[in-house]
Design an enzyme around this catalytic site. Structure first.
Site, mmCIF file in Angstrom:
data_model
loop_
_atom_site.group_PDB
_atom_site.id
_atom_site.type_symbol
_atom_site.label_atom_id
_atom_site.label_comp_id
_atom_site.label_asym_id
_atom_site.label_seq_id
_atom_site.Cartn_x
_atom_site.Cartn_y
_atom_site.Cartn_z
ATOM 1 N N THR A 129 0.852 -1.189 0.000
ATOM 2 C CA THR A 129 0.000 0.000 0.000
ATOM 3 C C THR A 129 0.890 1.241 0.000
ATOM 4 O O THR A 129 1.706 1.381 0.916
ATOM 5 C CB THR A 129 -0.846 0.037 1.296
ATOM 6 N N GLU A 226 -13.741 -11.792 3.788
ATOM 7 C CA GLU A 226 -12.672 -12.270 4.678
ATOM 8 C C GLU A 226 -13.218 -12.659 6.055
ATOM 9 O O GLU A 226 -12.653 -13.492 6.747
ATOM 10 C CB GLU A 226 -11.631 -11.151 4.800
HETATM 11 P P1 IMP Z 1 1.794 -3.098 3.225
HETATM 12 O O1 IMP Z 1 0.661 -2.881 2.276
HETATM 13 O O2 IMP Z 1 3.121 -3.379 2.569
HETATM 14 O O3 IMP Z 1 1.884 -1.984 4.236
HETATM 15 O O4 IMP Z 1 1.476 -4.446 4.041
HETATM 16 C C1 IMP Z 1 0.795 -4.519 5.257
HETATM 17 C C2 IMP Z 1 -0.663 -4.175 5.115
HETATM 18 O O5 IMP Z 1 -1.290 -5.219 4.361
HETATM 19 C C3 IMP Z 1 -1.471 -4.110 6.393
HETATM 20 O O6 IMP Z 1 -1.467 -2.837 6.985
HETATM 21 C C4 IMP Z 1 -2.880 -4.466 5.920
HETATM 22 O O7 IMP Z 1 -3.543 -3.339 5.464
HETATM 23 C C5 IMP Z 1 -2.636 -5.343 4.751
HETATM 24 N N1 IMP Z 1 -2.909 -6.760 5.066
HETATM 25 C C6 IMP Z 1 -2.036 -7.698 5.398
HETATM 26 N N2 IMP Z 1 -2.663 -8.879 5.580
HETATM 27 C C7 IMP Z 1 -3.976 -8.662 5.369
HETATM 28 C C8 IMP Z 1 -5.143 -9.484 5.396
HETATM 29 O O8 IMP Z 1 -5.121 -10.696 5.657
HETATM 30 N N3 IMP Z 1 -6.314 -8.871 5.132
HETATM 31 C C9 IMP Z 1 -6.398 -7.564 4.810
HETATM 32 N N4 IMP Z 1 -5.329 -6.773 4.757
HETATM 33 C C10 IMP Z 1 -4.133 -7.315 5.034
#
Ligand code: IMP
Ligand code: ZN
Length: 361
Positions: A129, A226
């Site tokens: 993100t 989910e």
């Molecule tokens: P990033 O997008 O690299 O910051 O990875 C971590 C983010 O992925 C978390 O803050 C969540 O928003 C998202 N995330 C990780 N695992 C899940 C999941 O199982 N369901 C929904 N969102 C997830």
């Protein structure tokens, strides 16, 4: 660098013979559902924390506490507990150097040879993100991640950019503009994801951004159904896109399942994640069994977040092969078929954008 694994995946792996493990290692696998900040090796986070503490840059108690929880092993009562783990991680990775360091560490964990073991997978679609902070805009965030990804061959690593349920429309718009511009510049973005706390879901708010990305040619994957609380109209709205793949899809009702089956939408299955977040009570109750009963419906086996879940892709495949109750006891031929479906469900990078030279009169 990936460290020792724990929990259900570790138990399944430990129950296998050396020949079974060699078999699992030998099949070509794709990791299609791995979140960047959820996949950082704990050793890398600890080293960033030490560096940050010495330089005193933004170090605070919540980082110490967050790291301690991750080191000891996260105990989740429910999926809601999971999202609270990330702020401490984010506060350590708010500059370009650390973001590039963790991106490389995560890629190496999946496609590199760690401690002499064969790579976890042959192909990685990493998702993240874009977050802005005082050091970078969302576009700069993506540029830093892409610069690392693009050091690797295109048939090895690509980027999926996530939108998060908690984003305000202005944030989603900023992300969308950055995604589309970079994609049109020929950067290695292959798709867009929708993730984040399912309790914060508001499909009407974010659907238009996914539709806009799709209209520009990007593939879409969404975390869908989910939890049991995700409502039907949200699931239907997401399926209307239609997405190219689905994440989890744990609580689809019969109608939605029939639609997914008919449209043959591949499902990203994250067994340990669901068990540890308690969205599946046991392997025997896991929704993967429904899809395995269908004639050749594509699924791909993925890790989700190896940092909190302390699993690995090999461990997830061990959950398929190990005998019940430690695993699903699938035949080797079936596991080969599943791995192949994973490879076939990739959002392949398109050929480089052709720059058409202007004709001179
Ligand atoms: P990033 O997008 O690299 O910051 O990875 C971590 C983010 O992925 C978390 O803050 C969540 O928003 C998202 N995330 C990780 N695992 C899940 C999941 O199982 N369901 C929904 N969102 C997830
Ligand atoms: Zn996920």
């Amino acid at each position: 660098m990936s460290g020792k694994i724990h929990g259900p995946a570790a138990e399944a792996l430990a129950s296998l013979s050396p020949d079974d493990v060699a078999f699992l290692q030998s099949i070509p696998k794709a990791e299609l559902h791995a979140h960047l900040h959820g996949s950082i090796p704990i050793s890398v986070l600890q080293s960033l924390a030490r560096k940050s503490k010495t330089s005193n840059a933004q170090y605070n108690d919540s980082i110490t506490k967050g790291l301690k929880i991750l080191e000891d092993g996260v105990q989740l009562e429910a999926i809601d507990d999971f999202f609270g783990l990330f702020p401490a991680i984010y506060s350590l990775i708010s500059n370009d150097e650390n973001l590039a360091t963790v991106t490389e560490a995560v890629i190496e964990t999946f496609i590199g040879s760690v401690d002499g073991a064969p790579p976890q997978c042959q192909y990685l679609e990493l998702r993240t993100t874009p977050r802005s902070n005082r050091n970078m805009s969302r576009r700069q965030y993506l540029q830093i991640v892409l610069a690392v990804i693009e050091r690797y061959p295109a048939d090895k690593v690509a980027l999926i950019v996530s939108l998060d349920w908690r984003m305000k429309p202005q944030d989603a718009l900023e992300s969308l503009n950055a995604i589309v511009n970079l994609y049109q510049e020929g950067r290695r973005i292959v798709g867009v994801d929708l993730c984040g706390d399912p309790q914060a879901a508001d499909v009407d708010k974010l659907l238009p951004f996914l539709q806009a990305a799709q209209a520009k040619g990007l593939a879409i994957t969404v975390h869908i159904a989910e939890t049991a609380a995700n409502p039907e109209h949200e699931t239907n709205g997401l399926l209307d896109l239609p997405p190219s793949r689905l994440g989890h899809a744990t609580f689809l009702n019969d109608e939605a399942r029939a639609r997914v089956l008919k449209e043959k939408i591949p499902i990203e299955i994250c067994l340990s994640s669901n068990l540890l977040c308690k969205t599946s009570s046991s392997l025997a109750d896991h929704h993967v069994l429904h899809w395995l009963k269908q004639e050749d419906h594509p699924i791909c086996i993925c890790t989700d977040d190896i940092l909190p879940f302390r699993n690995s892709l090999l461990g997830e495949y061990a959950l398929l092969l190990a005998k019940p109750p430690l695993g699903l006891g699938l035949a080797r031929s079936e596991i080969e078929r599943i791995a192949k479906q994973g490879m076939e469900s990739r959002f392949r990078p398109r050929p480089p954008v052709e720059v058409v030279a202007e004709q001179e009169d």
